[in-house]
Design a protein around this motif. Structure first.
Motif, PDB file in Angstrom:
ATOM      1  N   SER A 143      -6.638  45.684   9.266  1.00  0.00           N
ATOM      2  CA  SER A 143      -5.956  46.610  10.175  1.00  0.00           C
ATOM      3  C   SER A 143      -6.782  46.851  11.434  1.00  0.00           C
ATOM      4  CB  SER A 143      -5.694  47.949   9.468  1.00  0.00           C
ATOM      5  OG  SER A 143      -4.854  47.770   8.353  1.00  0.00           O
ATOM      6  N   GLN A 144      -8.095  46.916  11.273  1.00  0.00           N
ATOM      7  CA  GLN A 144      -8.976  47.159  12.412  1.00  0.00           C
ATOM      8  C   GLN A 144      -9.024  45.972  13.378  1.00  0.00           C
ATOM      9  OE1 GLN A 144     -12.856  48.332  11.002  1.00  0.00           O
ATOM     10  NE2 GLN A 144     -12.197  50.401  10.415  1.00  0.00           N
ATOM     11  N   THR A 145      -8.750  44.778  12.854  1.00  0.00           N
ATOM     12  CA  THR A 145      -8.754  43.581  13.722  1.00  0.00           C
ATOM     13  C   THR A 145      -7.349  43.243  14.206  1.00  0.00           C
ATOM     14  OG1 THR A 145      -8.551  42.118  11.781  1.00  0.00           O
ATOM     15  CG2 THR A 145     -10.784  42.622  12.571  1.00  0.00           C
ATOM     16  N   ASP A 146      -6.437  44.205  14.025  1.00  0.00           N
ATOM     17  CA  ASP A 146      -5.050  44.028  14.468  1.00  0.00           C
ATOM     18  C   ASP A 146      -4.395  42.812  13.814  1.00  0.00           C
ATOM     19  OD1 ASP A 146      -5.178  46.277  16.150  1.00  0.00           O
ATOM     20  OD2 ASP A 146      -6.076  45.072  17.758  1.00  0.00           O
ATOM     21  N   GLY A 147      -4.692  42.611  12.548  1.00  0.00           N
ATOM     22  CA  GLY A 147      -4.048  41.533  11.811  1.00  0.00           C
ATOM     23  C   GLY A 147      -4.626  40.159  12.074  1.00  0.00           C
ATOM     24  N   ASN A 148      -5.778  40.073  12.705  1.00  0.00           N
ATOM     25  CA  ASN A 148      -6.408  38.781  12.985  1.00  0.00           C
ATOM     26  C   ASN A 148      -7.056  38.255  11.703  1.00  0.00           C
ATOM     27  OD1 ASN A 148      -8.151  36.682  13.803  1.00  0.00           O
ATOM     28  ND2 ASN A 148      -8.311  37.568  15.872  1.00  0.00           N
TER      29      ASN A 148
END
Length: 354
Positions: A143-148
């Motif tokens: 979630s913190q990597t925006d789904g990356n």
């Protein structure tokens, strides 16, 4: 029979003699009062007017002293226990015999080689809890990597790798501490200390243990409560910290199984175990065998063993032992097994000799 009669006569003469200046204090201590009052026809047949010679008295005193010393030594040896302060597994006179060959020997009272449902339950619940916290941490990281996914995977692998290496260091510190300090009565860690120290007198016993029987004791200090507490302190905004310590605690528990594999031959373990050892992910047989040489002063790391060489060359554990000694005067078990090691350490020569 004649010797018994003479002994009884000696007791009678010693109790009735008007001059005690020639009787040693040791003889007075060893004399049994009940023996003086015994009556025997053998004593009556002896000419009590014939005094015993001084050499005979000395001989009797030496005999009594020798018997007393032997009894005291036997009693002290029989009373030794892994629960006693100052008890050292592997020290001569410890009361434990190393079994010949690859036999099993359980040295801790109440321990057994059979896996119990309770052990299975503890291990299963611990690993289930670890898995929950690991998945939650990875999900938060995603979630913190925006789904990356690629970034999340890279961070996850880096966290797992660094944690595995630190866990190897941690296993060395733990192994060093329980090998050298404490005993079976030590709060919380007593069972682990007794198991690790007893392993030196029966190193093959670990290979007879099932998985849960082998690792369950480490689920106590490295279980779900520990991981939950660390994750709570770190907070949901730091999932990498939570993941790091989940892997760390998992590796510390697994260190006992990795340790067991290092005591087994290539044919006795699954092929993937040999692969892990060849890759340096798991502690290998040769490096760990070096630890099992008295005074057990090096090669303490038992996860991957990657940290052993640097720690031993730097003298890290000798430095730690010196600091402990300065603080409370307690000597490590390695010092007790090797007085020369003790003297070198006190001189500040920490580097481990090959």
């Amino acid at each position: 029979m004649k010797f018994l009669g003479a002994s009884l006569l000696l007791g009678t003469r010693m109790s009735s003699s008007p001059c005690m200046a020639f009787v040693s204090p040791k003889s007075l201590y060893l004399r049994t009062p009940a023996l003086v009052n015994l009556k025997s026809t053998m004593v009556e047949d002896v000419d009590t007017t014939t005094p015993l010679s001084t050499p005979r008295l000395i001989e009797e005193e030496h005999l009594q002293s020798y018997i007393s010393q032997e009894v005291n030594a036997a009693s002290a040896s029989a009373s030794r226990s892994y629960l006693d302060d100052g008890f050292v597994f592997g020290l001569n006179g410890s009361g434990l015999e190393r079994p010949k060959g690859k036999g099993a020997s359980v040295v801790v009272e109440g321990d057994a080689l059979e896996t119990t449902p309770q052990q299975v339950g503890i291990v299963s619940a611990t690993f289930a809890g670890h898995a929950f916290f690991a998945v939650d941490a990875i999900h938060s990281l995603l979630s913190q990597t925006d789904g990356n996914v690629a970034m999340t995977s890279m961070l996850t692998l880096a966290t797992i790798s660094s944690s595995w290496i630190l866990a190897d260091f941690g296993s060395g510190v733990l192994h060093w501490s329980v090998d050298n300090y404490g005993n079976g009565r030590t709060p919380v860690m007593g069972n682990i200390i007794a198991a690790f120290q007893g392993h030196h007198s029966a190193p093959w016993t670990i290979t007879y243990r099932g998985f849960c029987n082998n690792v369950w004791k480490l689920c106590i200090p490295f279980g779900v409560p520990t991981v939950a507490a660390i994750s709570h302190v770190a907070g949901p905004e730091n999932p990498i910290v939570s993941l790091f310590f989940v892997v760390f605690c998992f590796a510390e528990i697994m260190s006992q199984e990795l340790h067991k594999w290092s005591h087994m031959t290539r044919k006795e373990v699954p092929e993937f175990v040999n692969t892990l050892q060849n890759l340096g992910i798991s502690i290998d047989r040769i490096s760990h065998a070096q630890h099992h040489m008295a005074p057990y002063d090096g090669n303490y790391c038992i996860v991957s063993g990657l940290c052993n060489e640097q720690l031993d060359k730097s003298g890290f554990f000798r430095w730690m032992e010196h600091q402990v000694y300065k603080m409370n005067g307690i000597e490590s078990n390695s010092w007790k097994l090797d007085p020369e090691l003790r003297e070198r350490t006190l001189r500040g020569e920490y580097k481990l000799r090959n």
